[in-house]
Design an enzyme around this catalytic site. Structure first.
Site, mmCIF file in Angstrom:
data_model
loop_
_atom_site.group_PDB
_atom_site.id
_atom_site.type_symbol
_atom_site.label_atom_id
_atom_site.label_comp_id
_atom_site.label_asym_id
_atom_site.label_seq_id
_atom_site.Cartn_x
_atom_site.Cartn_y
_atom_site.Cartn_z
ATOM 1 C CG ASP A 9 -1.965 1.041 1.233
ATOM 2 O OD1 ASP A 9 -2.034 1.806 0.248
ATOM 3 O OD2 ASP A 9 -2.724 1.108 2.211
ATOM 4 C CG ASP A 103 -2.726 3.680 -3.105
ATOM 5 O OD1 ASP A 103 -3.863 3.172 -3.103
ATOM 6 O OD2 ASP A 103 -2.231 4.242 -2.128
ATOM 7 C CD GLU A 104 -5.292 -0.943 -0.373
ATOM 8 O OE1 GLU A 104 -5.646 -1.676 0.536
ATOM 9 O OE2 GLU A 104 -5.965 0.024 -0.762
#
Ligand SMILES: [Mg+2]
Length: 399
Positions: A9, A103-104
Site C-alpha cells: 500500500d 495504489d494497493e
C-alpha cells in the site's frame, strides 16, 4: 505448507506523487483536493496529519485546521501513470497480483523462495525498488492470508514492513480494536463496544451462534476474522490500471454540442497519454456530474483495445446520449480507459470480424449489467472514492 501473502500500500500516494514531482513541496503539509469552497481532501501528506487533516474531509475545514497547507489539484492521470510503473515492479516477482485500487495490491508469493528469497525479503526488495526507481514509499504487510496481510501493512505504516508469522497470529489480533477488522464500520463497532466488546480478543469470547443472532449473515464472518481465518485466494488477471481525464467547468453546460466539444478535448488528452505509454484500452467509461453533484457513469467494453481519439470520442458521445445530460445541467465530464494492454499486441488477430461483432454485443449486455452497480463499481481502479464510501483501509485515497 501455508501461504505467503504480501499486501502493498503506497503511503499518502497522491500527496507523495506531488512531493516527488515538485521538490518545493517536500517536507511540507500538502493537501490534494478540490477547490477551497466546495472540494474535499483526496489525500494529504504525513506532514499535514498532526494538524488533524484527513482524506474525505471538507477542504474548508482542512484549511482551518492547517492554514499553511499547500493545496494541489488532483492529477488523476499522473497518479495512474505512476501506478502503472508501481505495478510493473510488483509483477517482477509474481504474476499473482490482485490490485485493490490505484495504489494497493495483494501478492501471493507462495513458492517464490527459491527465485527471490523469503516473503519478507521479497517485500523488502519491492520497497527498495519502488523507492529507488520511483522515489516513493510503499508499506508492506506479510502474513499467511489477505485479512492478516492487510492488517499488517496498516500496522507498519508509514514506511513500514510488518510480518505476522503463523504462530504470532493470536498475539497480534488480541489487542487490536474491533473496528480494524474488515467490514466493521462505525455502527457495528459501536454495537460491539456497547456490549463490552472492544478488542478482537474480546470478540473471540463470543460464540458463532451469538454473533449470527446479533449480526445476521455477517456474524460467521466476524467469528472467523476474530481468529485470523481467511481462505480467499489472491485473484490476479484483472487490472486496476486505467487512464483518464476529467474537466470541471466554471459554468454548467446545458447544450449537448458544448458537451461533445468538451469531450473531444478530453478524448484527445486521454488518447495522447495512452499513445505515450504504448497502451490501448478496452473499457471506455464516461463520467457525468450534474450541477447538483450527483454523478453517473456509463461504460462500453470493446472486443479490442482502442487508442485513437476519434473512436474514443465517438463512443463517449454515444455514452453521453444514455445519460440525462442536456435535460440536466452538467458541471463535470470525464473519460477513463481501463483494461489496458500493450498496443498492437496482436490479440485482435485471434478473432475474425463475425466473432468480433458477437463479442461486442455480449460486451454491451455486460456493460448494461455493470451499470446497475453504480458509479464506483464499474471499472476497478478508475476509483476516486467519494467521501463516506470508503471500505476498509485507505483505499486509493493515498494513505
Ligand atoms: Mg495507500
Amino acid at each position: 505448507m501455508g501461504r505467503a501473502i504480501i499486501h502493498l500500500d503506497m503511503d499518502a500516494f497522491f500527496a507523495a506523487v506531488e512531493q516527488r514531482d515538485f521538490p518545493e513541496l517536500r517536507g511540507k503539509p500538502v493537501i490534494v483536493g478540490g477547490s477551497p469552497e466546495r472540494g474535499v481532501v483526496c489525500a494529504c501528506s504525513y506532514e499535514a496529519r498532526p494538524f488533524g487533516v484527513r482524506s474525505a474531509m471538507g477542504m474548508s475545514r482542512a484549511l482551518r485546521l492547517c492554514p499553511q497547507a499547500l493545496v494541489r489539484p488532483v492529477r488523476m492521470g499522473r497518479y495512474r501513470e505512476i501506478s502503472l510503473a508501481v505495478f510493473a515492479i510488483f509483477r517482477r516477482y509474481t504474476d499473482r497480483v490482485e490490485p485493490l485500487s490505484i495504489d494497493e495490491a495483494f501478492l501471493d508469493v507462495t513458492g517464490c523462495e527459491r527465485l527471490f528469497g523469503t516473503p519478507v525479503e521479497i517485500a523488502a526488495r519491492i520497497r527498495r525498488e519502488v523507492r529507488e526507481q520511483l522515489g516513493l514509499v510503499v508499506s508492506a504487510g506479510i502474513a499467511p492470508n489477505k485479512l492478516l496481510a492487510k492488517l499488517a501493512s496498516e500496522q507498519g505504516k508509514p514506511d513500514g514492513l510488518y510480518a505476522i508469522r503463523e504462530e504470532e497470529v493470536e498475539s497480534f489480533l488480541h489487542p487490536l480494536p474491533v473496528g480494524r477488522l474488515w467490514g466493521v464500520g462505525p455502527v457495528a463497532s459501536r454495537r460491539l463496544e456497547n456490549g463490552g466488546i472492544k478488542t478482537v480478543g474480546d470478540l473471540q469470547s463470543l460464540s458463532r451462534e451469538y454473533l449470527e443472532r446479533h449480526f445476521g449473515s455477517f456474524g460467521p464472518t466476524l467469528f472467523e476474522m476474530a481468529r485470523g481465518h481467511d481462505d480467499r485466494e489472491v485473484v490476479s488477471g484483472g487490472t486496476a490500471q486505467s487512464l483518464g481525464h476529467e474537466e470541471t467547468f466554471d459554468c454548467d453546460l446545458w447544450q449537448p454540442e458544448d458537451m461533445e466539444r468538451e469531450l473531444l478535448g478530453i478524448a484527445e488528452r486521454v488518447a495522447r497519454r495512452l499513445r505515450r505509454l504504448g497502451f490501448s484500452g478496452r473499457c471506455i467509461t464516461l463520467r457525468v456530474k450534474y450541477s447538483d453533484h450527483i454523478s453517473v457513469t456509463r461504460s462500453h467494453t470493446l472486443a479490442r483495445g482502442e487508442e485513437s481519439s476519434g473512436e474514443i470520442h465517438r463512443i463517449a458521445v454515444e455514452l453521453l446520449q444514455r445519460t440525462e445530460a442536456g435535460s440536466r445541467a452538467v458541471r463535470l465530464l470525464g473519460i477513463t480507459l481501463s483494461q489496458l494492454g500493450q498496443r498492437g499486441s496482436g490479440q485482435e488477430s485471434l478473432f475474425d470480424e463475425d466473432d468480433r461483432r458477437r463479442r461486442e454485443t455480449l460486451n454491451r449486455t455486460l456493460d448494461g449489467l455493470q451499470e446497475r452497480f453504480g458509479e464506483w463499481g464499474i471499472c476497478r481502479g478508475s476509483l476516486l472514492a467519494p467521501p463516506g464510501r470508503r471500505e476498509g483501509g485507505d483505499g486509493d485515497q493515498g494513505s
